[in-house]
Design an enzyme around this catalytic site. Structure first.
Site, short mmCIF file in Angstrom:
data_model
loop_
_atom_site.label_atom_id
_atom_site.label_comp_id
_atom_site.label_asym_id
_atom_site.label_seq_id
_atom_site.Cartn_x
_atom_site.Cartn_y
_atom_site.Cartn_z
N ASP A 157 -6.92 4.06 6.75
CA ASP A 157 -7.13 5.43 6.26
C ASP A 157 -8.55 5.64 5.71
OD1 ASP A 157 -4.48 5.86 6.85
OD2 ASP A 157 -3.94 6.63 4.88
N GLY B 205 0.79 -1.23 0.00
CA GLY B 205 0.00 0.00 0.00
C GLY B 205 0.83 1.28 0.00
N THR B 206 0.19 2.34 0.47
CA THR B 206 0.85 3.65 0.52
C THR B 206 2.09 3.58 1.39
OG1 THR B 206 -1.32 4.68 0.36
CG2 THR B 206 0.47 6.09 1.14
N ILE C 32 3.60 15.35 6.58
CA ILE C 32 4.33 15.12 5.32
C ILE C 32 5.17 16.35 5.00
CG2 ILE C 32 4.08 14.82 2.82
CD1 ILE C 32 1.72 13.03 3.30
N HIS D 99 21.54 3.24 32.25
CA HIS D 99 22.36 4.44 32.10
C HIS D 99 23.61 4.10 31.29
CE1 HIS D 99 24.31 8.22 33.01
NE2 HIS D 99 25.41 7.54 33.34
N GLU E 40 2.18 27.28 5.83
CA GLU E 40 1.17 26.56 6.62
C GLU E 40 0.05 27.55 6.96
OE1 GLU E 40 0.25 23.50 7.97
OE2 GLU E 40 -1.36 24.71 8.84
P1 FAD Z 1 -3.03 2.05 2.16
O1 FAD Z 1 -1.68 1.79 2.65
O2 FAD Z 1 -3.25 3.29 1.37
O3 FAD Z 1 -3.44 0.79 1.29
C1 FAD Z 1 -4.63 0.76 0.57
C2 FAD Z 1 -4.45 -0.20 -0.59
O4 FAD Z 1 -5.70 -0.45 -1.18
C3 FAD Z 1 -3.54 0.35 -1.68
O5 FAD Z 1 -2.49 -0.55 -1.93
C4 FAD Z 1 -4.47 0.48 -2.89
O6 FAD Z 1 -3.83 0.20 -4.10
C5 FAD Z 1 -5.53 -0.57 -2.57
N1 FAD Z 1 -6.83 -0.32 -3.19
C6 FAD Z 1 -7.57 0.82 -3.15
N2 FAD Z 1 -8.74 0.66 -3.80
C7 FAD Z 1 -8.74 -0.62 -4.26
C8 FAD Z 1 -9.67 -1.37 -5.01
N3 FAD Z 1 -10.82 -0.88 -5.40
N4 FAD Z 1 -9.35 -2.64 -5.33
C9 FAD Z 1 -8.16 -3.18 -4.93
N5 FAD Z 1 -7.26 -2.50 -4.22
C10 FAD Z 1 -7.53 -1.24 -3.88
N6 FAD Z 1 2.14 6.38 8.59
C11 FAD Z 1 2.86 5.99 9.66
O7 FAD Z 1 2.30 5.36 10.56
N7 FAD Z 1 4.19 6.25 9.75
C12 FAD Z 1 4.84 6.94 8.79
O8 FAD Z 1 6.04 7.16 8.91
C13 FAD Z 1 4.11 7.38 7.66
N8 FAD Z 1 4.71 8.06 6.67
C14 FAD Z 1 3.98 8.44 5.58
C15 FAD Z 1 4.63 9.16 4.58
C16 FAD Z 1 3.93 9.56 3.46
C17 FAD Z 1 4.62 10.34 2.38
C18 FAD Z 1 2.56 9.21 3.32
C19 FAD Z 1 1.79 9.60 2.09
C20 FAD Z 1 1.92 8.50 4.31
C21 FAD Z 1 2.63 8.12 5.46
N9 FAD Z 1 2.02 7.43 6.49
C22 FAD Z 1 2.73 7.06 7.60
C23 FAD Z 1 0.60 7.08 6.45
C24 FAD Z 1 0.44 5.60 6.05
O9 FAD Z 1 1.07 5.39 4.81
C25 FAD Z 1 -1.03 5.25 5.96
O10 FAD Z 1 -1.67 5.61 7.15
C26 FAD Z 1 -1.21 3.75 5.73
O11 FAD Z 1 -0.59 3.35 4.54
C27 FAD Z 1 -2.68 3.40 5.70
O12 FAD Z 1 -2.82 2.04 5.49
P2 FAD Z 1 -4.13 1.43 4.78
O13 FAD Z 1 -3.90 -0.02 4.73
O14 FAD Z 1 -5.33 1.98 5.43
O15 FAD Z 1 -4.11 2.07 3.30
P1 NAD Z 2 -1.72 16.73 7.69
O1 NAD Z 2 -3.15 16.80 7.97
O2 NAD Z 2 -0.77 16.22 8.71
O3 NAD Z 2 -1.19 18.20 7.34
C1 NAD Z 2 -1.73 19.01 6.35
C2 NAD Z 2 -1.35 20.44 6.70
O4 NAD Z 2 -1.68 21.27 5.63
C3 NAD Z 2 -2.11 20.94 7.93
O5 NAD Z 2 -1.18 21.48 8.84
C4 NAD Z 2 -3.04 22.00 7.35
O6 NAD Z 2 -3.30 23.04 8.24
C5 NAD Z 2 -2.26 22.46 6.13
N1 NAD Z 2 -3.05 23.03 5.06
C6 NAD Z 2 -4.23 22.59 4.57
N2 NAD Z 2 -4.63 23.37 3.54
C7 NAD Z 2 -3.66 24.31 3.37
C8 NAD Z 2 -3.50 25.41 2.47
N3 NAD Z 2 -4.39 25.65 1.53
N4 NAD Z 2 -2.40 26.17 2.59
C9 NAD Z 2 -1.47 25.93 3.56
N5 NAD Z 2 -1.58 24.89 4.43
C10 NAD Z 2 -2.66 24.10 4.34
O7 NAD Z 2 -1.59 15.95 6.31
P2 NAD Z 2 -0.31 15.46 5.51
O8 NAD Z 2 0.92 16.10 6.05
O9 NAD Z 2 -0.64 15.62 4.08
O10 NAD Z 2 -0.28 13.92 5.87
C11 NAD Z 2 -1.39 13.07 5.55
C12 NAD Z 2 -1.49 11.93 6.52
O11 NAD Z 2 -0.38 11.07 6.40
C13 NAD Z 2 -1.51 12.43 7.95
O12 NAD Z 2 -2.75 12.10 8.52
C14 NAD Z 2 -0.41 11.72 8.64
O13 NAD Z 2 -0.83 11.11 9.83
C15 NAD Z 2 0.07 10.67 7.66
N6 NAD Z 2 1.55 10.70 7.71
C16 NAD Z 2 2.14 10.22 8.83
C17 NAD Z 2 3.52 10.29 8.93
C18 NAD Z 2 4.17 9.76 10.17
O14 NAD Z 2 3.53 9.09 10.95
N7 NAD Z 2 5.44 10.04 10.41
C19 NAD Z 2 4.28 10.83 7.92
C20 NAD Z 2 3.63 11.33 6.82
C21 NAD Z 2 2.26 11.25 6.72
#
Ligand code: FAD
Ligand code: NAD
Length: 465
Positions: free
Chosen positions: A306, A38-39, A180, A438, A199
């Site tokens: 998600d 996934g993502t 992100i 420690h 932001e």
């Molecule tokens: P996803 O991982 O999005 O998986 C959903 C899957 O469903 C995908 O593979 C998609 O292809 C598939 N799918 C969708 N529709 C269909 C369909 N109709 N048929 C078949 N397959 C389908 N979270 C953390 O906890 N720690 C982090 O460090 C972190 N870093 C992140 C960094 C970035 C840049 C981003 C974008 C996200 C990050 N996240 C992080 C968030 C994390 O990736 C998501 O919360 C997590 O992947 C959610 O898992 P999920 O299984 O719900 O969905």
């Molecule tokens: P986010 O909700 O964390 O942040 C989005 C930010 O954009 C907010 O601070 C919001 O106020 C701002 N914003 C919204 N509209 C705007 C605008 N028009 N102009 C300026 N600022 C604006 O979302 P994200 O950073 O895109 O991350 C998405 C999801 O992915 C989050 O829910 C996060 O939990 C997950 N994620 C988790 C990790 C991790 O766990 N380390 C890393 C990356 C992503």
């Protein structure tokens, strides 16, 4: 007779739910339209953290003048770093494939669409119609798009594209100072890109404890990132040299030239084109509505991760996946949704669990705070960090730990200790009574817990923290 479960989506929610269901004796089909993992594995957690790991090493080696190392000419090789990122992702992907096979989960590659009567059609190279007793939706989320003029210009990117750029850009404007935005700002700034973050709220990372968010902002600003809060993107234009961003920065208009604009303004549940409407599955602003067991309004359909919009984190998705199939298959469920750690993998790291100070105040809970600066922690100084803070929030009467907010080295690891403490309803006194090794960063947890009752041992009384 064993139950039949279909899981739609092979991210950390879906593939973990599939494995747990198989462990509990169900016959399991998993449908994934893209790559397993996934993502999180393909364009999220793992690639970002692989890149951030190297960025941190690079930053550390560049400033390393005091630890007895002589390092000349440290350089970034972006192409090799990209290859390493792909290698890590592929290795973990092979791991998931192996785990699913070993648990006898049948994987179907294709797009799943709901049909009537507990059936799902899989569109793809090998179309198939599957039916089951239980269906788990784990379809994830997609980036929110910004509707401003110029948002579709070449060079305007989302987080997925930001992880695979052809070359390191000279400059980048990041719209959104959330998780992100902040992680990618830290990454590109460390690698030499001039980074500006816009932001719209009054603090970066608006959901994080305000004191810690402000400290991180100061650290990252000192490292070179320009943060503009209370600021909104208005327009992006193409120029001869790249892109120009017009923004409302705290009430005045400003223009910022850059090579790339990264839009990171949040993610939204990916619930379109699944056939949910035909079945009458209820959603609210795109998120599938679920109860405490992750059941939708149709009792045999669950929605985890998600796509239900509760907590967009990989470990939350996995925990919900386990809870959903355990509930569906009649097992005892122990999901504790109020103890989900949140980590930010910048340098320094941030980690938190439980309630923030703003939340306890808003809820009118009587509380006490214990603070310990990492300037008083030996291991932190050994690792070259003189700033950093451990903040523990405890109930004023019994001392039960309500939340913890940390900034410093390795805090994304030690936060699990506090998560366990909250799960066990432990008190600040329990943390003090737990003997920590420690030298270690974790000692600072016990010191901060000490601070709940007065003064930490390794901090002079009368000196403000
Ligand atoms: P996803 O991982 O999005 O998986 C959903 C899957 O469903 C995908 O593979 C998609 O292809 C598939 N799918 C969708 N529709 C269909 C369909 N109709 N048929 C078949 N397959 C389908 N979270 C953390 O906890 N720690 C982090 O460090 C972190 N870093 C992140 C960094 C970035 C840049 C981003 C974008 C996200 C990050 N996240 C992080 C968030 C994390 O990736 C998501 O919360 C997590 O992947 C959610 O898992 P999920 O299984 O719900 O969905
Ligand atoms: P986010 O909700 O964390 O942040 C989005 C930010 O954009 C907010 O601070 C919001 O106020 C701002 N914003 C919204 N509209 C705007 C605008 N028009 N102009 C300026 N600022 C604006 O979302 P994200 O950073 O895109 O991350 C998405 C999801 O992915 C989050 O829910 C996060 O939990 C997950 N994620 C988790 C990790 C991790 O766990 N380390 C890393 C990356 C992503």
């Amino acid at each position: 007779m064993s139950k039949h479960v279909i899981v739609i989506g092979g991210g950390p929610g879906g593939y973990v739910a599939a494995i747990r269901a198989a462990q509990l004796g169900a016959k399991v089909d998993l449908v994934e339209r893209d790559d397993l993992g996934g993502t999180c594995l393909n364009v999220g957690c793992i690639p970002t953290k692989t890149l951030l790991h190297t960025a941190e090493l690079y930053q550390t080696l560049k400033k390393e003048t005091q630890s007895g190392l002589v390092i000349d000419n440290v350089k970034i090789d972006w192409k090799s770093l990209q290859k390493r990122k792909t290698d890590v992702v592929n290795r973990l992907k092979r791991g998931i494939i192996g785990l699913l096979q070993a648990n006898k989960v049948t994987v179907h590659k294709g797009r799943a669409i709901f049909q009537q009567n507990r059936t799902v059609r899989v569109e793809g190279r090998h179309p198939v119609v599957l039916s089951a007793d239980i269906i788990v939706l784990a379809v994830g989320s997609v980036p929110v798009e910004l509707k401003v003029p110029g948002a579709d210009l070449p060079g305007v990117i989302d987080s997925t594209e930001a992880l695979s750029l052809e070359k390191l850009p000279a400059s980048m404007v990041i719209v959104g100072g959330g998780v992100i935005g902040t992680e990618l700002a830290a990454l590109y700034n460390a690698l030499g890109t001039k980074v500006t973050v816009l932001e719209m709220m009054s603090q970066i990372l608006p959901t994080i404890d305000g004191q810690i968010a402000a400290m991180l902002r100061k650290e990252l600003s000192n490292a070179g990132i320009a943060f503009f809060t209370n600021s909104k993107l208005m327009e992006i234009r193409k120029t001869e040299n790249g892109l120009k961003v017009r923004a409302n920065v705290q009430g005045t208009e400003q223009e910022i030239a850059c090579e790339n604009v990264l839009i990171a303004v949040g993610r939204r549940p990916n619930t379109e084109n699944l056939g949910l409407e035909a079945l009458g599955i209820k959603t609210e602003r795109g998120a599938i509505i679920v109860d405490q067991h992750f059941t939708t309004n149709i009792p045999w359909i669950y929605a985890i991760g998600d796509c239900n919009g509760q907590n967009m984190l990989a470990h939350a998705a996995s925990a919900q996946g386990i809870a959903a199939v355990e509930h569906a298959l009649g097992e005892m469920v122990t999901y504790k949704g109020y103890v989900i750690p949140k980590c930010i993998y910048t340098n320094p790291e941030v980690a938190s669990v439980g309630l923030t100070e703003e939340q306890v105040k808003n809820q009118g809970l009587p509380y006490k705070i214990g603070l310990f600066p990492l300037a008083g922690n030996g291991k932190s100084l050994i690792e070259g960090y003189e700033t950093g803070l451990i903040k523990i929030i405890a109930d004023a009467k019994y001392g039960e730990i309500l939340g913890a907010h940390l900034m410093g080295p390795r805090v994304t690891e030690i936060i699990s200790e506090v998560a366990l403490a909250i799960t066990l309803e432990a008190t600040a006194q329990d943390l003090v009574s737990t003997i920590h090794p420690h030298p270690s960063i974790s000692e600072a947890l016990a010191e901060a817990a000490h601070g709940v009752f007065g003064n930490p041992i390794h901090w002079p009384p009368g000196i403000n923290i």
